[in-house]
Structures are given as structure tokens and as C-alpha cells.
Design an enzyme around this catalytic site. Structure first.
Site, short mmCIF file in Angstrom:
data_model
loop_
_atom_site.label_atom_id
_atom_site.label_comp_id
_atom_site.label_asym_id
_atom_site.label_seq_id
_atom_site.Cartn_x
_atom_site.Cartn_y
_atom_site.Cartn_z
N GLN A 40 37.00 100.35 -15.92
CA GLN A 40 35.85 100.41 -16.84
C GLN A 40 35.99 99.46 -18.02
OE1 GLN A 40 38.07 102.94 -16.64
NE2 GLN A 40 38.75 103.44 -18.71
N GLY A 85 35.93 109.28 -11.64
CA GLY A 85 35.80 110.64 -12.14
C GLY A 85 36.09 110.65 -13.63
N GLY A 137 42.96 112.88 -12.42
CA GLY A 137 44.00 112.45 -11.47
C GLY A 137 43.74 111.10 -10.84
N LYS A 138 42.94 110.27 -11.49
CA LYS A 138 42.63 108.94 -10.93
C LYS A 138 43.88 108.07 -10.86
CE LYS A 138 39.69 107.92 -14.19
NZ LYS A 138 39.87 109.15 -15.02
N GLU A 169 41.96 101.55 -14.80
CA GLU A 169 41.08 101.43 -15.98
C GLU A 169 40.05 100.32 -15.82
OE1 GLU A 169 41.25 103.75 -18.14
OE2 GLU A 169 43.33 104.39 -18.38
N MET A 178 38.08 111.81 -17.32
CA MET A 178 39.48 111.76 -17.77
C MET A 178 40.23 112.99 -17.25
SD MET A 178 39.22 110.30 -21.67
CE MET A 178 41.00 110.30 -21.88
N TYR A 179 41.50 112.82 -16.99
CA TYR A 179 42.44 113.87 -16.53
C TYR A 179 42.17 114.36 -15.10
CZ TYR A 179 42.26 114.01 -21.62
OH TYR A 179 42.19 113.65 -22.94
P1 ADP Z 1 43.30 110.22 -15.06
O1 ADP Z 1 43.84 108.86 -14.79
O2 ADP Z 1 42.14 110.59 -14.18
O3 ADP Z 1 42.97 110.42 -16.52
P2 ADP Z 1 46.01 111.14 -14.54
O4 ADP Z 1 46.31 110.89 -13.10
O5 ADP Z 1 46.60 110.22 -15.56
O6 ADP Z 1 44.43 111.29 -14.72
O7 ADP Z 1 46.52 112.58 -14.96
C1 ADP Z 1 46.26 113.74 -14.21
C2 ADP Z 1 47.12 114.84 -14.79
O8 ADP Z 1 46.62 115.24 -16.05
C3 ADP Z 1 47.12 116.10 -13.98
O9 ADP Z 1 48.06 116.04 -12.93
C4 ADP Z 1 47.50 117.17 -15.02
O10 ADP Z 1 48.91 117.29 -15.11
C5 ADP Z 1 47.05 116.55 -16.33
N1 ADP Z 1 45.90 117.23 -16.94
C6 ADP Z 1 45.71 117.38 -18.27
N2 ADP Z 1 44.52 117.97 -18.52
C7 ADP Z 1 43.93 118.20 -17.33
C8 ADP Z 1 42.67 118.74 -16.92
N3 ADP Z 1 41.76 119.16 -17.79
N4 ADP Z 1 42.38 118.80 -15.60
C9 ADP Z 1 43.30 118.37 -14.69
N5 ADP Z 1 44.50 117.83 -15.01
C10 ADP Z 1 44.81 117.72 -16.32
P1 TMP Z 2 41.91 107.97 -18.19
O1 TMP Z 2 40.67 108.01 -17.35
O2 TMP Z 2 43.09 107.43 -17.48
O3 TMP Z 2 42.18 109.26 -18.86
O4 TMP Z 2 41.65 106.89 -19.34
C1 TMP Z 2 40.39 106.70 -19.91
C2 TMP Z 2 40.49 105.78 -21.11
O5 TMP Z 2 39.17 105.42 -21.52
C3 TMP Z 2 41.15 106.40 -22.34
O6 TMP Z 2 41.92 105.43 -23.03
C4 TMP Z 2 39.97 106.79 -23.22
C5 TMP Z 2 38.95 105.73 -22.88
N1 TMP Z 2 37.56 106.14 -23.00
C6 TMP Z 2 36.66 105.29 -23.66
O7 TMP Z 2 37.05 104.24 -24.17
N2 TMP Z 2 35.35 105.67 -23.75
C7 TMP Z 2 34.86 106.82 -23.21
O8 TMP Z 2 33.65 107.08 -23.32
C8 TMP Z 2 35.79 107.68 -22.51
C9 TMP Z 2 35.31 108.93 -21.88
C10 TMP Z 2 37.12 107.29 -22.43
MG MG Z 3 44.20 107.12 -15.86
#
Ligand code: ADP
Ligand code: TMP
Ligand code: MG
Ligand code: ZN
Length: 183
Positions: free
Chosen positions: A86, A10, A15-16, A84, A12-13
Site C-alpha cells: 500500500q 486484509g 496475519g498478512k 506493505e 492490520m494484525y
Molecule cells: P499483519 O501483517 O496483517 O499486520 P502480522 O502477520 O504482522 O499481521 O501479525 C499477525 C499477528 O499479530 C498474529 O499472529 C497475532 O499474534 C498478532 N495480533 C495482534 N493483534 C491481533 C488481532 N487483533 N487479531 C489477530 N492477530 C493479532
Molecule cells: P500491517 O498491515 O503490517 O499491520 O502494517 C500496516 C502499516 O500501515 C502500519 O505501519 C500502519 C500503516 N497504516 C497507514 O499508514 N494508514 C492507515 O490508514 C492504516 C490502517 C495503516
Molecule cells: Mg504486516
């Protein structure tokens, strides 16, 4: 006995990492042996941990090549977790296949597409062989709906691989992405 492959993906943010670490906890509560990996390129929030955007952390081994995973596997590991994905090379696919045939459960988390909407190769290939796919959504930072499937880059600089957080990327839904593209 064989293992199973779960891929959490999914934008970013969404909840992965949170979901990946909740599976780590489930195995740990069950006194199962776990090992967590992350690519060394991801240096956000500390180097020897996998971290969520809320700051929850779990110890992790940093690897720069997928095949390094094999160096850390001892007998008795029940589950392997990789965040991560990717950022890791596609050899991860063959390693994951080997692990499950050796009876180890594998959980992988990572972005499906870049901010340019290009699929990340390693994630795509793992999605194809997964037993279970968990596709997460984030809250759209434009309209507030829990339907964001895109990571939108708010700064013009940097390439397709560009580590960062809210300083560089926001999560948006398709409707809002369409508006942003025509602004
Ligand atoms: P991912 O690894 O997908 O980037 P994380 O598990 O590290 O996500 O973080 C998820 C957390 O990010 C949520 O529990 C919430 O507190 C926070 N958050 C910040 N921005 C958002 C957003 N736009 N949508 C949902 N959660 C968000
Ligand atoms: P996250 O999924 O845990 O939020 O982390 C995604 C990581 O990938 C973050 O360091 C930003 C990076 N990223 C890229 O390098 N290229 C991209 O196109 C996107 C969307 C994220
Ligand atoms: Mg992450
Ligand atoms: Zn929206």
C-alpha cells in the site's frame, strides 16, 4: 514458463506478513531463490527486515520506488516477495506483470483500505490482476470475534499514511466499527 501473482490482503494484525513469510520459507525449503522487498517508509521493528507483529523477521531490501526492484533482479530468482504494498507507487503493477512473464512468482502483501476506508490504489490494482487473492481477517479488538476487516485509528492525529502499530490502530469488525462511529 510464466510465474503467478498472489496477493495477501486484509486489515492490520490479520496475519498478512506472517503468511507472506511462510511462503518465503516454502520456497527456501525447496532451495528456490527468493528476494524480499519492503518500502523504506516502513521502519517499524528494524530497517533491513520484514517483521510480523509477533517479532518474526526476514531480511529484506528497502526500496523507495517500485522500479528499484528491477535493479536487484539477477538471473535465477524464482520468487519475489513484497510487503506493505500500500505504500508503494502504482508502477509496481507493471513490474509485477513483467516479472511473471519472465517466469518469476510474485507474492505481495498489504492493506486493502486505509483507516478512512479508502482503497489503497496499488493494492487495488494488484488485486485485480492476481491469480490468487488471500483475504485475511483479524480478531476484533472490541468484541473478540475473528471477523475484523477494518483498521480503526485510535489517535486523532496523523494522516492517511501514518506508520504505527497498537499505539495508533486496532482491528475491528463492521458491527463494532458501526458502534464506534455512533459513539
Ligand atoms: P499483519 O501483517 O496483517 O499486520 P502480522 O502477520 O504482522 O499481521 O501479525 C499477525 C499477528 O499479530 C498474529 O499472529 C497475532 O499474534 C498478532 N495480533 C495482534 N493483534 C491481533 C488481532 N487483533 N487479531 C489477530 N492477530 C493479532
Ligand atoms: P500491517 O498491515 O503490517 O499491520 O502494517 C500496516 C502499516 O500501515 C502500519 O505501519 C500502519 C500503516 N497504516 C497507514 O499508514 N494508514 C492507515 O490508514 C492504516 C490502517 C495503516
Ligand atoms: Mg504486516
Ligand atoms: Zn467486533
Amino acid at each position: 514458463m510464466v510465474g503467478k501473482i498472489t496477493v495477501i490482503t486484509g486489515p492490520m494484525y490479520s496475519g498478512k506478513t506472517t503468511e507472506l513469510l511462510s511462503f518465503v520459507e516454502i520456497y527456501n525449503i525447496g532451495k528456490k531463490k527468493t528476494i524480499v522487498f519492503k518500502p523504506s517508509i516502513d521502519n517499524r521493528y528494524g530497517t533491513d527486515t520484514v517483521s510480523t507483529h509477533t517479532g518474526f523477521q526476514v531480511k529484506a531490501i528497502r526500496i523507495s520506488k517500485s522500479k528499484e526492484i528491477l535493479d536487484y533482479l539477477k538471473d535465477g530468482i524464482d520468487a519475489v516477495f513484497v510487503d506493505e504494498i500500500q505504500f508503494l507507487d502504482v508502477e509496481l503493477v507493471d513490474i509485477v506483470k513483467k516479472l511473471v512473464f519472465d517466469g518469476i512468482d510474485v507474492y505481495c502483501a498489504g492493506l486493502d483500505i486505509s483507516y478512512l476506508e479508502n482503497p489503497f490504489e496499488t493494492t487495488s490494482k494488484l488485486l485485480a490482476i492476481a491469480d490468487e487473492v488471500i483475504k485475511k481477517k483479524a480478531v476484533c479488538e472490541k468484541c473478540g470475534e475473528h471477523r475484523a476487516t477494518y483498521s480503526y485509528k485510535i489517535v486523532p492525529n496523523g494522516g492517511e499514511i501514518d506508520v504505527g502499530g497498537k499505539d495508533k490502530y486496532i482491528a475491528v469488525c463492521r458491527e463494532c466499527l458501526k458502534k464506534l462511529k455512533t459513539e
